[in-house]
Scaffold this active site. Structure first.
Site, PDB file in Angstrom:
ATOM      1  N   VAL A  64      43.316   2.158 -22.962  1.00  0.00           N
ATOM      2  CA  VAL A  64      42.358   2.629 -23.961  1.00  0.00           C
ATOM      3  C   VAL A  64      42.835   3.728 -24.519  1.00  0.00           C
ATOM      4  CG1 VAL A  64      40.199   1.374 -22.838  1.00  0.00           C
ATOM      5  CG2 VAL A  64      40.976   3.625 -21.940  1.00  0.00           C
ATOM      6  N   TYR A 155      44.001  19.588 -18.833  1.00  0.00           N
ATOM      7  CA  TYR A 155      42.708  18.931 -18.416  1.00  0.00           C
ATOM      8  C   TYR A 155      41.270  19.445 -18.555  1.00  0.00           C
ATOM      9  CZ  TYR A 155      39.636  15.953 -14.680  1.00  0.00           C
ATOM     10  OH  TYR A 155      38.630  15.452 -14.294  1.00  0.00           O
ATOM     11  N   ALA A 156      41.277  20.700 -18.684  1.00  0.00           N
ATOM     12  CA  ALA A 156      40.183  21.398 -18.886  1.00  0.00           C
ATOM     13  C   ALA A 156      39.681  21.327 -20.433  1.00  0.00           C
ATOM     14  CB  ALA A 156      40.083  22.875 -18.373  1.00  0.00           C
TER      15      ALA A 156
HETATM   16  P1  NAP Z   1      41.101   7.768 -10.396  1.00  0.00           P
HETATM   17  O1  NAP Z   1      40.686   7.423  -8.885  1.00  0.00           O
HETATM   18  O2  NAP Z   1      42.720   8.408 -10.588  1.00  0.00           O
HETATM   19  O3  NAP Z   1      40.809   6.513 -11.115  1.00  0.00           O
HETATM   20  C1  NAP Z   1      41.250   6.556 -12.764  1.00  0.00           C
HETATM   21  C2  NAP Z   1      40.904   5.213 -13.441  1.00  0.00           C
HETATM   22  O4  NAP Z   1      41.040   5.174 -14.745  1.00  0.00           O
HETATM   23  C3  NAP Z   1      41.645   3.887 -12.931  1.00  0.00           C
HETATM   24  O5  NAP Z   1      40.835   2.769 -12.698  1.00  0.00           O
HETATM   25  C4  NAP Z   1      42.729   3.888 -13.807  1.00  0.00           C
HETATM   26  O6  NAP Z   1      43.144   2.399 -13.632  1.00  0.00           O
HETATM   27  C5  NAP Z   1      41.993   4.205 -15.135  1.00  0.00           C
HETATM   28  N1  NAP Z   1      42.955   4.585 -16.107  1.00  0.00           N
HETATM   29  C6  NAP Z   1      43.598   5.842 -16.172  1.00  0.00           C
HETATM   30  N2  NAP Z   1      44.341   5.665 -17.518  1.00  0.00           N
HETATM   31  C7  NAP Z   1      43.970   4.780 -18.293  1.00  0.00           C
HETATM   32  C8  NAP Z   1      44.032   4.111 -19.458  1.00  0.00           C
HETATM   33  N3  NAP Z   1      44.981   4.867 -20.438  1.00  0.00           N
HETATM   34  N4  NAP Z   1      43.339   2.990 -19.759  1.00  0.00           N
HETATM   35  C9  NAP Z   1      42.856   2.316 -19.145  1.00  0.00           C
HETATM   36  N5  NAP Z   1      42.437   2.656 -17.646  1.00  0.00           N
HETATM   37  C10 NAP Z   1      43.144   3.946 -17.168  1.00  0.00           C
HETATM   38  O7  NAP Z   1      40.097   9.000 -11.091  1.00  0.00           O
HETATM   39  P2  NAP Z   1      38.668   9.098 -10.928  1.00  0.00           P
HETATM   40  O8  NAP Z   1      38.862  10.636  -9.756  1.00  0.00           O
HETATM   41  O9  NAP Z   1      37.599   8.275 -10.240  1.00  0.00           O
HETATM   42  O10 NAP Z   1      38.186   9.858 -12.081  1.00  0.00           O
HETATM   43  C11 NAP Z   1      37.441   9.093 -13.065  1.00  0.00           C
HETATM   44  C12 NAP Z   1      37.081   9.961 -14.167  1.00  0.00           C
HETATM   45  O11 NAP Z   1      36.204  11.152 -13.576  1.00  0.00           O
HETATM   46  C13 NAP Z   1      38.025  10.847 -14.723  1.00  0.00           C
HETATM   47  O12 NAP Z   1      37.691  10.806 -16.487  1.00  0.00           O
HETATM   48  C14 NAP Z   1      38.285  12.119 -14.446  1.00  0.00           C
HETATM   49  O13 NAP Z   1      38.622  12.881 -15.253  1.00  0.00           O
HETATM   50  C15 NAP Z   1      36.766  12.201 -14.077  1.00  0.00           C
HETATM   51  N6  NAP Z   1      36.450  13.358 -13.021  1.00  0.00           N
HETATM   52  C16 NAP Z   1      36.685  13.064 -11.795  1.00  0.00           C
HETATM   53  C17 NAP Z   1      36.607  14.007 -10.785  1.00  0.00           C
HETATM   54  C18 NAP Z   1      36.975  14.054  -9.381  1.00  0.00           C
HETATM   55  O14 NAP Z   1      36.780  15.031  -8.560  1.00  0.00           O
HETATM   56  N7  NAP Z   1      37.535  13.205  -8.884  1.00  0.00           N
HETATM   57  C19 NAP Z   1      35.942  15.258 -11.324  1.00  0.00           C
HETATM   58  C20 NAP Z   1      35.477  15.304 -12.639  1.00  0.00           C
HETATM   59  C21 NAP Z   1      35.744  14.376 -13.653  1.00  0.00           C
HETATM   60  P3  NAP Z   1      44.768   1.859 -13.609  1.00  0.00           P
HETATM   61  O15 NAP Z   1      45.593   2.919 -13.014  1.00  0.00           O
HETATM   62  O16 NAP Z   1      44.961   0.672 -13.014  1.00  0.00           O
HETATM   63  O17 NAP Z   1      45.120   1.827 -14.935  1.00  0.00           O
END
Ligand code: NAP
Length: 248
Positions: A64, A155-156
């Site tokens: 995306v 990231y921030a």
């Molecule tokens: P995660 O476990 O690494 O999962 C990331 C997801 O995004 C995976 O399904 C990955 O799928 C997909 N993805 C990554 N790049 C993509 C791209 N270019 N196109 C399509 N899909 C893509 O991360 P998460 O911790 O669940 O984080 C999800 C969101 O929450 C992110 O925006 C992150 O910044 C935010 N967030 C997380 C935290 C935390 O503590 N975990 C805190 C604040 C905010 P594939 O690898 O299969 O492509």
């Protein structure tokens, strides 16, 4: 079931927070189209899990952050599902480093994926939502986009930019009843945070008033609320889900 008869797109739902959002939405009766970059085992498993909840569900391979892939993804979802009421821009990455060691590539890559994907998907869905005269867009930010963080300047910056982008879209789209809000999670245990050493994790948790990380489902529940018709007059807000972290 507060999302019954609605259809949502959730980006990056093959694991972590996106998976939890897709699951919560399906439990609330919502049809779910989701994506990851490749059609892998995780995608097939999530698809089956959602379908078992008796909603329409389909996973798509789409990067995306790529403008054309985002356009094609949304076009295909509209063809398959008929319409889209909700977009959750969840896909995101990290490439952590102190600024003094950060490469231009690390900066560019994180901005391209985290901010670029929100732009590409918003551009792709906006004409459809505009025409139908309603829609709810929920962008996943981070408390780090409000407070900053060591080793996460890239990231921030990407997450802070999502807030500015979302608030601008909220103004531009409000006339057509399209709401745009940001959910800003604090520290949530997923694969993204799996590499953080336990001692550092314990230190962070000790600074959170609720003394624990958030769960993916706690983030998902906030998304259900913002996506639903329970808050028709809420747009342009940033909702921290962070156990009371002070600078969020
Ligand atoms: P995660 O476990 O690494 O999962 C990331 C997801 O995004 C995976 O399904 C990955 O799928 C997909 N993805 C990554 N790049 C993509 C791209 N270019 N196109 C399509 N899909 C893509 O991360 P998460 O911790 O669940 O984080 C999800 C969101 O929450 C992110 O925006 C992150 O910044 C935010 N967030 C997380 C935290 C935390 O503590 N975990 C805190 C604040 C905010 P594939 O690898 O299969 O492509």
């Amino acid at each position: 079931m507060i999302l019954q008869n609605k259809t949502a797109i959730v980006t990056g739902a093959t694991r972590g927070i996106g998976h939890a959002i897709a699951l919560r939405f399906a439990r609330e009766g919502c049809n779910v189209a989701f994506c990851g970059r490749t059609r892998n085992e995780a995608m097939v498993a999530v698809e089956a899990e959602l379908q078992s909840l008796h909603v329409m569900a389909k996973g798509y391979a789409a990067d995306v952050a790529d403008y054309q892939q985002a356009q094609d993804f949304v076009k295909q979802v509209i063809a398959d599902f008929g319409s889209v009421d909700i977009l959750v821009n969840n896909a995101g990455i990290t490439a952590d480093s102190a600024v003094k060691r950060m490469t231009q590539e690390q900066m560019r890559q994180v901005m391209d994926v985290n901010l670029g994907s929100v732009f590409c998907m918003t551009k792709a869905i906006q004409p459809h939502m505009w025409k139908q005269g309603h829609g709810s867009i929920v962008n996943i930010g981070s408390v780090v986009g409000i407070a900053g963080n060591y080793n996460q300047a890239n990231y921030a910056a990407s997450k802070a930019a999502i807030i500015g982008f979302s608030k601008s879209c909220a103004k531009e789209f409000a006339a057509r009843n399209i709401r745009v809000n940001v959910v800003a999670p604090g520290f949530v245990e997923t694969e993204m945070t799996a590499d953080i050493p336990k001692e550092l994790m314990d230190t962070w948790c000790s600074r959170i008033p609720m003394k624990r990380p958030g769960t993916t489902d706690e983030v998902a529940q906030a998304c259900v609320f913002l996506a639903s018709d329970m808050c028709p007059y809420i747009t342009s807000v940033v909702l921290p889900i962070c156990g009371g972290m002070e600078d969020a």
